[in-house]
Design a protein around this motif. Structure first.
Motif, PDB file in Angstrom:
ATOM      1  N   GLY A 157      49.334  62.769  80.609  1.00  0.00           N
ATOM      2  CA  GLY A 157      48.792  62.440  81.918  1.00  0.00           C
ATOM      3  C   GLY A 157      47.404  61.827  81.827  1.00  0.00           C
ATOM      4  N   VAL A 158      47.094  60.967  82.787  1.00  0.00           N
ATOM      5  CA  VAL A 158      45.752  60.394  82.887  1.00  0.00           C
ATOM      6  C   VAL A 158      45.385  60.353  84.376  1.00  0.00           C
ATOM      7  N   SER A 159      44.185  60.807  84.690  1.00  0.00           N
ATOM      8  CA  SER A 159      43.740  60.900  86.078  1.00  0.00           C
ATOM      9  C   SER A 159      43.259  59.544  86.582  1.00  0.00           C
ATOM     10  N   THR A 160      43.870  59.061  87.680  1.00  0.00           N
ATOM     11  CA  THR A 160      43.449  57.778  88.252  1.00  0.00           C
ATOM     12  C   THR A 160      41.979  57.783  88.656  1.00  0.00           C
ATOM     13  N   PRO A 161      41.486  58.809  89.380  1.00  0.00           N
ATOM     14  CA  PRO A 161      40.045  58.820  89.702  1.00  0.00           C
ATOM     15  C   PRO A 161      39.161  58.764  88.463  1.00  0.00           C
ATOM     16  N   ASP A 162      39.571  59.461  87.401  1.00  0.00           N
ATOM     17  CA  ASP A 162      38.772  59.450  86.166  1.00  0.00           C
ATOM     18  C   ASP A 162      38.763  58.062  85.534  1.00  0.00           C
ATOM     19  N   VAL A 163      39.900  57.358  85.619  1.00  0.00           N
ATOM     20  CA  VAL A 163      39.970  56.007  85.062  1.00  0.00           C
ATOM     21  C   VAL A 163      39.015  55.081  85.818  1.00  0.00           C
ATOM     22  N   PHE A 164      39.064  55.136  87.141  1.00  0.00           N
ATOM     23  CA  PHE A 164      38.150  54.303  87.926  1.00  0.00           C
ATOM     24  C   PHE A 164      36.689  54.644  87.621  1.00  0.00           C
ATOM     25  N   LYS A 165      36.415  55.926  87.437  1.00  0.00           N
ATOM     26  CA  LYS A 165      35.048  56.366  87.143  1.00  0.00           C
ATOM     27  C   LYS A 165      34.568  55.822  85.797  1.00  0.00           C
ATOM     28  N   ALA A 166      35.500  55.684  84.857  1.00  0.00           N
ATOM     29  CA  ALA A 166      35.148  55.232  83.508  1.00  0.00           C
ATOM     30  C   ALA A 166      35.021  53.716  83.401  1.00  0.00           C
ATOM     31  N   MET A 167      35.352  52.987  84.454  1.00  0.00           N
ATOM     32  CA  MET A 167      35.240  51.530  84.409  1.00  0.00           C
ATOM     33  C   MET A 167      33.784  51.094  84.258  1.00  0.00           C
ATOM     34  N   GLU A 168      33.576  50.042  83.479  1.00  0.00           N
ATOM     35  CA  GLU A 168      32.215  49.535  83.307  1.00  0.00           C
ATOM     36  C   GLU A 168      31.853  48.497  84.362  1.00  0.00           C
ATOM     37  N   ARG A 169      32.848  47.712  84.832  1.00  0.00           N
ATOM     38  CA  ARG A 169      32.605  46.679  85.846  1.00  0.00           C
ATOM     39  C   ARG A 169      33.634  46.783  86.959  1.00  0.00           C
ATOM     40  N   ARG A 170      33.176  46.547  88.188  1.00  0.00           N
ATOM     41  CA  ARG A 170      34.070  46.591  89.338  1.00  0.00           C
ATOM     42  C   ARG A 170      34.062  45.283  90.129  1.00  0.00           C
ATOM     43  N   ASP A 171      33.385  44.270  89.610  1.00  0.00           N
ATOM     44  CA  ASP A 171      33.285  42.988  90.316  1.00  0.00           C
ATOM     45  C   ASP A 171      33.855  41.867  89.453  1.00  0.00           C
ATOM     46  N   ASN A 172      35.082  42.070  89.004  1.00  0.00           N
ATOM     47  CA  ASN A 172      35.714  41.114  88.097  1.00  0.00           C
ATOM     48  C   ASN A 172      36.347  39.952  88.862  1.00  0.00           C
ATOM     49  N   ALA A 173      36.630  38.886  88.147  1.00  0.00           N
ATOM     50  CA  ALA A 173      37.218  37.695  88.751  1.00  0.00           C
ATOM     51  C   ALA A 173      38.660  37.965  89.176  1.00  0.00           C
ATOM     52  N   PRO A 174      39.128  37.333  90.263  1.00  0.00           N
ATOM     53  CA  PRO A 174      40.526  37.480  90.675  1.00  0.00           C
ATOM     54  C   PRO A 174      41.454  36.718  89.744  1.00  0.00           C
ATOM     55  N   MET A 175      42.738  36.822  89.997  1.00  0.00           N
ATOM     56  CA  MET A 175      43.726  36.083  89.201  1.00  0.00           C
ATOM     57  C   MET A 175      43.597  34.588  89.487  1.00  0.00           C
ATOM     58  N   ASP A 176      43.960  33.771  88.493  1.00  0.00           N
ATOM     59  CA  ASP A 176      44.013  32.325  88.708  1.00  0.00           C
ATOM     60  C   ASP A 176      45.122  31.991  89.705  1.00  0.00           C
ATOM     61  N   LEU A 177      45.034  30.801  90.285  1.00  0.00           N
ATOM     62  CA  LEU A 177      46.067  30.349  91.213  1.00  0.00           C
ATOM     63  C   LEU A 177      47.434  30.449  90.540  1.00  0.00           C
ATOM     64  N   MET A 178      48.388  31.028  91.266  1.00  0.00           N
ATOM     65  CA  MET A 178      49.699  31.323  90.694  1.00  0.00           C
ATOM     66  C   MET A 178      50.745  30.329  91.209  1.00  0.00           C
ATOM     67  N   PRO A 179      51.608  29.819  90.343  1.00  0.00           N
ATOM     68  CA  PRO A 179      52.675  28.926  90.823  1.00  0.00           C
ATOM     69  C   PRO A 179      53.687  29.699  91.666  1.00  0.00           C
ATOM     70  N   GLU A 180      54.491  28.979  92.436  1.00  0.00           N
ATOM     71  CA  GLU A 180      55.501  29.621  93.267  1.00  0.00           C
ATOM     72  C   GLU A 180      56.706  30.082  92.454  1.00  0.00           C
ATOM     73  N   LYS A 181      56.846  29.525  91.249  1.00  0.00           N
ATOM     74  CA  LYS A 181      57.998  29.868  90.436  1.00  0.00           C
ATOM     75  C   LYS A 181      57.664  29.737  88.963  1.00  0.00           C
ATOM     76  N   PHE A 182      58.152  30.699  88.172  1.00  0.00           N
ATOM     77  CA  PHE A 182      58.075  30.615  86.716  1.00  0.00           C
ATOM     78  C   PHE A 182      59.491  30.338  86.218  1.00  0.00           C
ATOM     79  N   GLU A 183      59.680  29.182  85.614  1.00  0.00           N
ATOM     80  CA  GLU A 183      61.018  28.769  85.190  1.00  0.00           C
ATOM     81  C   GLU A 183      61.511  29.534  83.968  1.00  0.00           C
ATOM     82  N   THR A 184      60.595  29.905  83.081  1.00  0.00           N
ATOM     83  CA  THR A 184      60.981  30.525  81.811  1.00  0.00           C
ATOM     84  C   THR A 184      60.073  31.718  81.510  1.00  0.00           C
TER      85      THR A 184
END
Length: 293
Positions: A184-211
């Motif tokens: 088991g791993v505690s979700t609150p503990d994981v968030f507490k252990a994070m070093e950064r909380r202002d990370n970049a979002p995901m890149d623009l995603m295509p509507e479909k992945f063919e492969t």
């Protein structure tokens, strides 16, 4: 208001919720974290059955049923039934719900949230009482931040604190292997252990992945921003990831959610054999495989 119920039983797969990518992009003053995540629902999950009964009843079975501890009134499935009846303006349905718990509890793949969402879907069909989409979304949110996304088990993009949902891309036919070291791993503990909380979002995603290679190429530009923090608290996650990365038939390995479950993407035909190989090497781990969608 009394209700009509269908006499036949119904069964549905409460699919695991897997974060293929999970970016933490900020934190609100109230403490809730902001995220940007691609979520999928492989054909792996708990089994939930509903049938007419003399009173509301919940039966628990399956390999992880004993891990569902605590008072019955705290169970999300029963809460979902009561909340649905209140929202729909009907009597508490006299049904027996049987949960076959196949997914590990508190393992970063949304098992409890998916069980609750599946209960809501089953109740709509069983009682023939249907809520408007916005009403169902609001009801699901009262049960937990991850319940709304599990209402429609198909690829979705989650933003904000999890309630801002939009359709995800079409995915190629491929397989996924899920591995949990049964630690088991505690979700609150994981968030507490994070070093950064202002990370970049995901890149623009295509509507479909063919492969599968095109999906993997995109995901390699993404991250799970909770992975390093979780590994620092639970070294077994690092061992699982090392095993998955060493498996030549796996194209991408990553942790899902806050852990400790990790996944490997692979060719669909290889998924079952990879599962067998890992089971032989690690009989104490929970391992499952199936189609990605």
């Amino acid at each position: 208001m009394a209700l009509a119920t269908k006499s036949s039983s119904r069964v549905e797969l409460a699919r695991a919720k897997v974060n293929l990518a999970l970016h933490i992009t900020g934190q609100q003053p109230d403490g809730y974290h902001l995220l940007d995540s691609l979520v999928v629902f492989p054909q792996i999950g708990d089994r939930l059955a509903i049938e007419t009964a003399g009173e509301l009843e919940l039966r628990l079975e399956g390999p992880f049923a004993r891990d569902l501890t605590g008072p019955a009134e705290d169970n999300l499935i029963l809460k979902a039934v009561q909340s649905f009846a209140g929202k729909a303006g009907i009597d508490i349905p006299q049904v027996c719900l049987t949960l076959t718990k196949r997914l590990p509890v508190a393992s970063g793949i949304g098992g409890g949230s998916s069980d609750a969402a599946t209960t809501l879907r089953l109740l709509e069909d069983f009682t023939e009482t249907y809520l408007a989409d916005d009403e169902m979304h609001a009801l699901a949110l009262t049960l937990g931040a991850d319940v709304p996304v599990c209402l429609f088990p198909e690829p979705q993009i989650m933003r904000g604190i999890g309630g801002d949902l939009s359709p995800g891309p079409d995915l190629p036919a491929c397989g996924i292997v899920l591995v949990n070291p049964r630690v088991g791993v505690s979700t609150p503990d994981v968030f507490k252990a994070m070093e950064r909380r202002d990370n970049a979002p995901m890149d623009l995603m295509p509507e479909k992945f063919e492969t599968l290679p095109s999906l993997v190429a995109y995901l390699e530009t993404c991250r799970n921003d909770l992975q390093d923090a979780a590994r620092s608290l639970c070294p077994e996650i690092g061992q699982v990831l090392s095993e998955l990365e060493a498996e030549t038939r796996i194209d991408l390995a990553r942790m899902s959610g806050s852990g400790a479950t990790c996944f490997g993407l692979c060719d669909l035909k290889a998924a079952m054999e990879i599962e067998r190989t890992l089971r032989a090497a690690h009989p104490d781990w929970w391992i499952a495989s199936g189609p990605l969608s």
